[in-house]
Design an enzyme around this catalytic site. Structure first.
Site, PDB file in Angstrom:
ATOM      1  N   ASN A  25      -6.438  -2.519   2.125  1.00 29.38           N
ATOM      2  CA  ASN A  25      -6.412  -3.971   2.209  1.00 29.38           C
ATOM      3  C   ASN A  25      -7.835  -4.499   2.239  1.00 29.38           C
ATOM      4  O   ASN A  25      -8.729  -3.875   2.823  1.00 29.38           O
ATOM      5  CB  ASN A  25      -5.702  -4.441   3.483  1.00 29.38           C
ATOM      6  N   ARG A  81       0.827  -1.211   0.000  1.00 31.73           N
ATOM      7  CA  ARG A  81       0.000   0.000   0.000  1.00 31.73           C
ATOM      8  C   ARG A  81       0.859   1.258   0.000  1.00 31.73           C
ATOM      9  O   ARG A  81       0.553   2.228  -0.686  1.00 31.73           O
ATOM     10  CB  ARG A  81      -0.960   0.018   1.189  1.00 31.73           C
TER      11      ARG A  81
END
Length: 91
Positions: A37, A19
């Site tokens: 996520n 990320r």
């Protein structure tokens, strides 16, 4: 409606700074949106910006962060009902 790139990335993409890598790639291309996520181990993202930058971003996704192992990227252009000012990492 804002033209946006929506993608779901699978493989070893959680717990490997994926990320943060997506965030850095988006910022370097001047994109806005978010990355998060998913409970099933995938990562979902939405990016908005100029068409050439979105195309470059999409091309970078399969490479992933140094510790990740991207197995597949499902990406499509969509019309999204909200425009974002910056790029953020969500939970």
């Amino acid at each position: 409606m804002t033209p946006s790139l929506h993608a779901t990335v699978s493989g070893k993409v959680q717990g490997v700074y994926f990320r943060a890598w997506v965030f850095d790639q988006a910022k370097s291309l001047g994109l806005s949106g978010w990355v998060r996520n998913l409970r099933d181990g995938q990562v979902e993202l939405l990016a908005q910006g100029e068409a050439p930058a979105l195309a470059a971003f999409k091309e970078r996704l399969p490479g992933g962060s140094p510790l990740s192992r991207v197995e597949s990227v499902a990406a499509e252009m969509i019309d999204y009902d909200k425009a974002y000012d910056g790029f953020e990492i969500r939970g």
